[in-house]
Scaffold this motif. Structure first.
Motif: not given
Length: 231
Positions: A28, A55, A59, A77, A80, A82, A129, A133, A203, A207
Motif C-alpha cells: 500500500t 483492492t 470499491l 475507506p 470500499y 471492507a 484500504g 481502521d 485521503n 487514512h
C-alpha cells in the motif's frame, strides 16, 4: 536507509513463506505511488507461484457510490466493501476465492473481469484500504509493505497517469476520461492537480498513511523510481 530492488524485496517475501501455505502480502501507499508496478516487479522476481489481487475491485460500484454521495470520496475507506475485502484476504489461506476487478478506463468495477485465485504460493494484495481502521483493527495479512515518497514526486506521477488516460480517451468514447476531453491540456492538468489537492492528498494523509507506522516493510521511492529500504 539502504538501496533495495524489487528482486531484493521478492527474496525477503519468499523467505517468509512456509511450505504448503499461501503467504498473503499487502502493498500500500498513496495513490499513484507505484503499488501496481512494484507488485508486478516483485511477482516476476519471487520465483514461486504468485497472484496479484488489486483492492480496487472491492470499491463499491459507481452506481452505489453515487447513491450514497461518495463519488468524490472514491478511495476513502467508506468507498470500499471492507467486509468483502477482509473475507477475500482471509479466504486466500483456505481455498479458491473469486475476486472482483476494476477498470481504470471506465473508472468502475468490471463484473466481467472477476477471476478465481487458488493454490498460489504468494498473493500480493496491492492498493488502498489496507491501513488499520481508527480502532487499530488490521486486515489478516501476513506482511504489509508500505511505499513512501515525497509529495512532489507523487504529484508528478499522478499528473502523468491522469494525462495519459485523458489523452487515450481521445479515441475511446467509453473511457471515463472522455468527459474531460473538452478541456485543453492545461485545463485538464489543472483539474487533475485539484483532484490531488482536494481528494487524494487528504485521503493519503488522513487514512492511507495510518499503514506506515505498522507496516512490516517500508520503502522510500525516489523521483527516478529507485527504492531505499527504510525498515
Amino acid at each position: 536507509m539502504i538501496p533495495v530492488t524489487p528482486a531484493d524485496l521478492a527474496q525477503r517475501i519468499a523467505a517468509q513463506r512456509r511450505q504448503g501455505s499461501t503467504l498473503v502480502v499487502g502493498i500500500t501507499g498513496s495513490v499513484a505511488v507505484g503499488k501496481t508496478t512494484l507488485a508486478r516487479q516483485i511477482a516476476d522476481a519471487v520465483g514461486q507461484t504468485v497472484e496479484i489481487l488489486s483492492t480496487d475491485g472491492f470499491l463499491k460500484p459507481n452506481a452505489m457510490l453515487e447513491a450514497e454521495g461518495l463519488m468524490l470520496r472514491k478511495g476513502f475507506p467508506e468507498s470500499y466493501n471492507a467486509a468483502a475485502l477482509a473475507a477475500a484476504i482471509a479466504g486466500l489461506k483456505s481455498g479458491p476465492v473469486t475476486v472482483p476487478a476494476y477498470s481504470h478506463a471506465t473508472y468502475d468495477v468490471d463484473p466481467a473481469a472477476a477471476r478465481t485465485i487458488s493454490g498460489a504460493d504468494v498473493v500480493l494484495v496491492e492498493g488502498l484500504g489496507l491501513a488499520p481502521d481508527p480502532s487499530g483493527h488490521r486486515l489478516p495479512l501476513d506482511l504489509l509493505l508500505y511505499i513512501d515518497a515525497d509529495e512532489d514526486d507523487i504529484i508528478a506521477w499522478f499528473l502523468a497517469r491522469f494525462m495519459a488516460l485523458w489523452a487515450a480517451a481521445a479515441t475511446d468514447a467509453a473511457s471515463f476520461y472522455a468527459r474531460f476531453r473538452h478541456m485543453s491540456e492545461a485545463e485538464a492538468r489543472a483539474f487533475a492537480l485539484n483532484v490531488w489537492t482536494g481528494i487524494n492528498r487528504p485521503n493519503w494523509q488522513d487514512h492511507i498513511a495510518r499503514a506506515l507506522p505498522v507496516a512490516d516493510v517500508v520503502v522510500k521511492k525516489a523521483g527516478d523510481h529507485s527504492l531505499m529500504l527504510v525498515r
